[in-house]
Design a protein around this motif. Structure first.
Motif, PDB file in Angstrom:
ATOM      1  N   GLY A 214       0.775  -1.179  -0.045  1.00 18.04           N
ATOM      2  CA  GLY A 214       0.002  -0.108   0.089  1.00 18.04           C
ATOM      3  C   GLY A 214       0.898   1.144  -0.080  1.00 18.04           C
ATOM      4  N   THR A 215       0.167   2.361  -0.380  1.00 16.53           N
ATOM      5  CA  THR A 215       0.703   3.779  -0.402  1.00 16.53           C
ATOM      6  C   THR A 215      -0.122   4.739   0.337  1.00 16.53           C
ATOM      7  OG1 THR A 215       2.246   5.155  -1.649  1.00 16.53           O
ATOM      8  CG2 THR A 215       0.176   4.348  -2.672  1.00 16.53           C
ATOM      9  N   GLN A 216       0.500   5.803   0.619  1.00 14.29           N
ATOM     10  CA  GLN A 216      -0.298   6.917   1.390  1.00 14.29           C
ATOM     11  C   GLN A 216       0.515   8.070   0.700  1.00 14.29           C
ATOM     12  OE1 GLN A 216      -2.306   7.687   5.448  1.00 14.29           O
ATOM     13  NE2 GLN A 216      -0.267   8.610   5.496  1.00 14.29           N
ATOM     14  N   ILE A 217      -0.306   9.114   0.436  1.00 14.52           N
ATOM     15  CA  ILE A 217       0.296  10.477  -0.211  1.00 14.52           C
ATOM     16  C   ILE A 217      -0.411  11.328   1.179  1.00 14.52           C
ATOM     17  CG2 ILE A 217       0.415  12.243  -1.522  1.00 14.52           C
ATOM     18  CD1 ILE A 217       0.424  10.194  -3.651  1.00 14.52           C
ATOM     19  N   ASP A 218       0.193  11.905   2.185  1.00 13.12           N
ATOM     20  CA  ASP A 218      -0.444  12.545   3.000  1.00 13.12           C
ATOM     21  C   ASP A 218      -0.164  14.292   2.887  1.00 13.12           C
ATOM     22  OD1 ASP A 218      -1.096  13.730   5.306  1.00 13.12           O
ATOM     23  OD2 ASP A 218      -0.087  12.662   6.695  1.00 13.12           O
ATOM     24  N   GLU A 233      -4.980   7.190   0.101  1.00 12.66           N
ATOM     25  CA  GLU A 233      -4.511   6.018   0.552  1.00 12.66           C
ATOM     26  C   GLU A 233      -4.995   4.956  -0.444  1.00 12.66           C
ATOM     27  OE1 GLU A 233      -4.713   6.150   5.069  1.00 12.66           O
ATOM     28  OE2 GLU A 233      -6.634   6.770   4.110  1.00 12.66           O
ATOM     29  N   LEU A 234      -4.244   3.938  -0.939  1.00 12.54           N
ATOM     30  CA  LEU A 234      -4.359   2.944  -1.776  1.00 12.54           C
ATOM     31  C   LEU A 234      -3.558   1.721  -1.137  1.00 12.54           C
ATOM     32  CD1 LEU A 234      -5.397   2.095  -4.576  1.00 12.54           C
ATOM     33  CD2 LEU A 234      -3.009   2.718  -5.467  1.00 12.54           C
ATOM     34  N   LEU A 235      -4.546   0.684  -1.103  1.00  9.30           N
ATOM     35  CA  LEU A 235      -4.101  -0.799  -0.434  1.00  9.30           C
ATOM     36  C   LEU A 235      -4.489  -1.733  -1.443  1.00  9.30           C
ATOM     37  CD1 LEU A 235      -2.658  -1.755   1.864  1.00  9.30           C
ATOM     38  CD2 LEU A 235      -5.155  -2.073   2.944  1.00  9.30           C
ATOM     39  N   HIS A 236      -3.562  -2.649  -1.621  1.00  3.47           N
ATOM     40  CA  HIS A 236      -3.760  -4.230  -2.354  1.00  3.47           C
ATOM     41  C   HIS A 236      -3.541  -5.093  -1.389  1.00  3.47           C
ATOM     42  CE1 HIS A 236      -4.148  -7.183  -5.311  1.00  3.47           C
ATOM     43  NE2 HIS A 236      -2.923  -7.469  -4.728  1.00  3.47           N
ATOM     44  N   ASN A 237      -4.542  -6.174  -1.265  1.00  4.26           N
ATOM     45  CA  ASN A 237      -4.463  -7.286  -0.338  1.00  4.26           C
ATOM     46  C   ASN A 237      -4.706  -8.793  -1.263  1.00  4.26           C
ATOM     47  OD1 ASN A 237      -4.289  -8.189   2.740  1.00  4.26           O
ATOM     48  ND2 ASN A 237      -5.935  -9.144   1.607  1.00  4.26           N
ATOM     49  N   ALA A 238      -3.857  -9.562  -1.037  1.00  2.00           N
ATOM     50  CA  ALA A 238      -4.051 -10.798  -1.708  1.00  2.00           C
ATOM     51  C   ALA A 238      -4.117 -11.852  -0.821  1.00  2.00           C
ATOM     52  CB  ALA A 238      -2.827 -10.931  -2.696  1.00  2.00           C
ATOM     53  N   THR A 239      -5.370 -12.610  -0.565  1.00  2.57           N
ATOM     54  CA  THR A 239      -5.329 -13.737   0.321  1.00  2.57           C
ATOM     55  C   THR A 239      -5.393 -14.962  -0.239  1.00  2.57           C
ATOM     56  OG1 THR A 239      -6.858 -12.291   1.685  1.00  2.57           O
ATOM     57  CG2 THR A 239      -7.125 -14.427   1.929  1.00  2.57           C
ATOM     58  N   ASP A 240      -4.579 -16.180   0.289  1.00  2.00           N
ATOM     59  CA  ASP A 240      -4.498 -17.410  -0.442  1.00  2.00           C
ATOM     60  C   ASP A 240      -5.088 -18.202   0.795  1.00  2.00           C
ATOM     61  OD1 ASP A 240      -3.930 -19.955  -1.160  1.00  2.00           O
ATOM     62  OD2 ASP A 240      -1.807 -19.463  -1.538  1.00  2.00           O
ATOM     63  N   GLU A 245     -11.169 -25.933  -1.820  1.00  2.00           N
ATOM     64  CA  GLU A 245     -12.544 -25.638  -1.944  1.00  2.00           C
ATOM     65  C   GLU A 245     -13.098 -24.202  -1.706  1.00  2.00           C
ATOM     66  OE1 GLU A 245     -11.777 -27.686   2.083  1.00  2.00           O
ATOM     67  OE2 GLU A 245     -11.106 -27.810   0.077  1.00  2.00           O
ATOM     68  N   LEU A 246     -11.810 -23.457  -1.480  1.00  2.00           N
ATOM     69  CA  LEU A 246     -12.235 -22.080  -0.876  1.00  2.00           C
ATOM     70  C   LEU A 246     -11.321 -21.192  -2.134  1.00  2.00           C
ATOM     71  CD1 LEU A 246     -11.927 -21.635   2.981  1.00  2.00           C
ATOM     72  CD2 LEU A 246     -13.918 -22.273   1.428  1.00  2.00           C
ATOM     73  N   SER A 247     -12.105 -20.195  -2.639  1.00  2.00           N
ATOM     74  CA  SER A 247     -11.360 -19.055  -3.730  1.00  2.00           C
ATOM     75  C   SER A 247     -10.288 -18.479  -2.910  1.00  2.00           C
ATOM     76  CB  SER A 247     -12.378 -18.401  -4.360  1.00  2.00           C
ATOM     77  OG  SER A 247     -13.264 -19.163  -5.359  1.00  2.00           O
ATOM     78  N   ASP A 248      -9.409 -18.041  -3.879  1.00  2.00           N
ATOM     79  CA  ASP A 248      -8.427 -17.144  -3.278  1.00  2.00           C
ATOM     80  C   ASP A 248      -8.757 -15.708  -4.185  1.00  2.00           C
ATOM     81  OD1 ASP A 248      -6.923 -19.184  -2.149  1.00  2.00           O
ATOM     82  OD2 ASP A 248      -5.649 -19.344  -3.754  1.00  2.00           O
ATOM     83  N   TYR A 249      -8.698 -14.792  -3.198  1.00  2.00           N
ATOM     84  CA  TYR A 249      -9.192 -13.430  -3.949  1.00  2.00           C
ATOM     85  C   TYR A 249      -8.152 -12.229  -3.651  1.00  2.00           C
ATOM     86  CZ  TYR A 249     -11.470 -12.550   0.559  1.00  2.00           C
ATOM     87  OH  TYR A 249     -11.693 -12.444   1.623  1.00  2.00           O
ATOM     88  N   ASP A 250      -8.171 -11.188  -4.401  1.00  2.00           N
ATOM     89  CA  ASP A 250      -7.415 -10.016  -4.009  1.00  2.00           C
ATOM     90  C   ASP A 250      -8.382  -8.845  -4.025  1.00  2.00           C
ATOM     91  OD1 ASP A 250      -5.431 -11.587  -4.908  1.00  2.00           O
ATOM     92  OD2 ASP A 250      -5.139 -10.662  -6.808  1.00  2.00           O
ATOM     93  N   VAL A 251      -8.039  -7.973  -3.101  1.00  3.21           N
ATOM     94  CA  VAL A 251      -8.810  -6.778  -2.917  1.00  3.21           C
ATOM     95  C   VAL A 251      -8.169  -5.461  -3.105  1.00  3.21           C
ATOM     96  CG1 VAL A 251     -10.232  -5.346  -1.330  1.00  3.21           C
ATOM     97  CG2 VAL A 251     -10.236  -7.927  -1.163  1.00  3.21           C
ATOM     98  N   ASN A 252      -8.629  -4.634  -3.896  1.00  8.05           N
ATOM     99  CA  ASN A 252      -8.203  -3.133  -4.090  1.00  8.05           C
ATOM    100  C   ASN A 252      -8.965  -1.998  -3.303  1.00  8.05           C
ATOM    101  OD1 ASN A 252      -5.851  -3.901  -5.594  1.00  8.05           O
ATOM    102  ND2 ASN A 252      -6.838  -3.776  -7.514  1.00  8.05           N
ATOM    103  N   SER A 253      -8.368  -1.435  -2.596  1.00  7.55           N
ATOM    104  CA  SER A 253      -9.463  -0.683  -1.883  1.00  7.55           C
ATOM    105  C   SER A 253      -8.636   1.010  -1.914  1.00  7.55           C
ATOM    106  CB  SER A 253      -9.307  -0.614  -0.413  1.00  7.55           C
ATOM    107  OG  SER A 253      -9.868  -1.880  -0.267  1.00  7.55           O
ATOM    108  N   LEU A 254      -9.248   2.092  -2.202  1.00  7.39           N
ATOM    109  CA  LEU A 254      -8.800   3.323  -2.255  1.00  7.39           C
ATOM    110  C   LEU A 254      -9.505   4.376  -1.126  1.00  7.39           C
ATOM    111  CD1 LEU A 254     -10.798   5.572  -3.921  1.00  7.39           C
ATOM    112  CD2 LEU A 254      -9.890   4.079  -5.747  1.00  7.39           C
ATOM    113  N   ASN A 255      -9.120   5.115  -0.560  1.00  3.05           N
ATOM    114  CA  ASN A 255      -9.569   5.979   0.485  1.00  3.05           C
ATOM    115  C   ASN A 255      -9.111   7.654   0.316  1.00  3.05           C
ATOM    116  OD1 ASN A 255     -11.173   6.015   2.818  1.00  3.05           O
ATOM    117  ND2 ASN A 255      -9.181   6.413   4.027  1.00  3.05           N
ATOM    118  N   PHE A 256      -9.944   8.399   0.135  1.00  2.00           N
ATOM    119  CA  PHE A 256      -9.521   9.891  -0.035  1.00  2.00           C
ATOM    120  C   PHE A 256     -10.179  10.728   1.011  1.00  2.00           C
ATOM    121  CE2 PHE A 256      -9.229  13.971  -2.066  1.00  2.00           C
ATOM    122  CZ  PHE A 256      -8.040  13.899  -2.600  1.00  2.00           C
TER     123      PHE A 256
END
Length: 446
Positions: A214-218, A233-240, A245-256
């Motif tokens: 992730g990164t933050q510009i403050d 703020e920008l954050l990328h999360n990858a879950t394995d 039987e369970l899907s792996d997935y990524d999440v992109n989130s942004l916060n302003f």
């Protein structure tokens, strides 16, 4: 894995450009204007000096502490009284948090967190977190339309270890962080909304690995307690999940967030948050196959019909999660504070907040109580209003919105923000007692 994370993280910048320039269905027209206003307001609110001059308080670097019992009970399981201890700035900028149940019982908890330990002074910091606790989780039906009683409850032991590296540059105006965590959980009991208990649980074990970048510009006047400027703020999360039987997935989130000075020392905060999930490796989506994995052995239960309803909820939960993933949920300590933790979730989520922070005391006051100590710098009241929504279909994300509004009280003592919020929403009134401001993105900025 790191290459994949960086690639996906950079690709999310394209997503931001699409949002801003209107080539995405992510925002409907009205909310797109609200999102864009967060970018435009600074040019109107800060016409004379932007970015604002950076300030620091020496009192925020003073040693502080807090010790308190945190009693809690889980219906049908038992009660516990863990003791929480917190020491801020005990070594330079380092904070230490410890939570432990002292007597062995039905519920146990151990938490140890070391935060902002300087590896390279003022440039590179280390965060380490370990927890092993028994926790009760409410798993609501998916989507924005779920009712207050539409859930099944799990009681499980959860353990996790996290390591996080945080780099800050240009007087904390730019932050980059990477993190790794691994953990597991074991469900021992499942309840329905009527407190019926079921213990014949198939597939009670889960393990996972999370990678974050992730990164933050403050561009604000103060890193700890901003009153003027903007923060992105920008954050990328990858879950394995390490289970086929369970899907792996990524999440992109942004916060302003835009901070606008108001009436001298007060602040008006405007926040826009978006989160999207993507399936990276598909798990089971066939209902019959999932039922074999997540059955509750209802034929052996006294309340068989109630058990089957809870089983259906559990199967539906994992079927939809395997199809769409799970974006950052709404509800809890950070967003939509009137609702329980993770109350609303789906493949996409959004949240918009207004918060007025009224600083009614800024006198530096030493505190030397038995359970709390340090240097108090700010006493603050807050008034907030939030709207948010979740949806698996991105085109329907803003068709139905939930609201949350309330008041809060905060005290800044030796660089820590002690916060109490009281919020009201469709489910009723909910209190929040926590450390740090709301509306952050992960551990960015902390």
């Amino acid at each position: 894995m790191i290459y994949k994370m960086v690639k996906l993280f950079l690709s999310s910048l394209t997503f931001i450009i699409k949002v801003v320039y209107g080539r995405s269905l992510f925002l409907f027209k009205g909310y797109k204007y609200l999102f864009l206003s967060c970018f435009l307001i600074p040019s109107l609110a800060f016409p004379f000096e932007f970015p604002p001059e950076r300030t620091k308080r020496e009192a925020d670097k003073e040693l502080g502490w807090m010790f308190a019992p945190l009693p809690g009970c889980v219906e049908g399981v038992g009660c516990a009284v863990p003791i929480a201890g917190l020491i801020s700035n005990f070594y330079k900028s380092t904070d230490l948090v410890i939570l432990k149940t002292l007597a062995k019982g039905d519920i146990e908890a151990t938490v140890v967190q070391l935060q902002k330990f300087p590896i390279i002074d003022e440039k590179l910091f280390l965060k380490v977190l370990y927890y092993d606790w028994d926790i009760s989780l409410l798993n609501y039906d998916r989507g924005i339309h779920s009712g207050k009683k539409d859930y099944y409850q799990t009681f499980e032991n959860v353990n996790s270890s996290t390591i996080n590296l945080q780099s800050q540059f240009y007087n904390q105006h730019l932050e980059i962080q990477i993190g790794y965590s691994s953990g597991g959980s074991e469900a021992s009991k499942i309840f329905d909304a009527e407190e019926n208990q079921f213990t014949n649980i198939q597939s009670p074990l889960r393990n996972w690995v999370d990678n974050t970048i992730g990164t933050q510009i403050d561009l604000t006047d103060n890193h700890l307690e901003p009153r003027e400027g903007i923060r992105f703020e920008l954050l990328h999360n990858a879950t394995d999940y390490e289970l086929s039987e369970l899907s792996d997935y990524d999440v992109n989130s942004l916060n302003f967030t835009t901070y606008i000075p108001f009436l001298g020392s007060d602040t008006l905060l405007i926040n826009a948050f978006q989160s999207r999930s993507y399936i990276s490796e598909q798990g089971l989506t066939d209902e019959n196959a999932l039922r074999e994995k997540f059955a509750l052995g209802c034929d052996l239960e006294k309340e068989a019909e109630a058990c089957r309803e809870a089983e259906n909820r559990r199967v539906n939960y994992w079927q939809a999660r395997n199809r769409f993933g799970k974006a950052s949920a709404l509800g809890g300590i950070n967003r939509m504070r009137a609702y329980s933790l993770g109350r609303y979730y789906a493949g996409n989520s959004s949240n918009y907040s207004l918060e007025y922070r009224l600083n009614f005391s800024e006198k530096q006051t030493p505190i030397n109580w038995i359970i709390m100590g340090g240097v108090r710098t700010v006493l603050q009241a807050a008034f907030f209003y939030e709207v948010g929504s979740v949806s698996d279909d991105i085109s329907e994300l803003h068709q139905n919105m939930r609201t949350s509004f309330g008041v809060g009280f905060r005290a800044i003592i030796s660089g820590l923000i002690y916060r109490f919020d009281l919020a009201k929403g469709d489910d009723g009134i909910a209190p929040t007692l926590f450390i740090n401001y709301p509306l952050s993105l992960g551990t960015l900025g902390s």
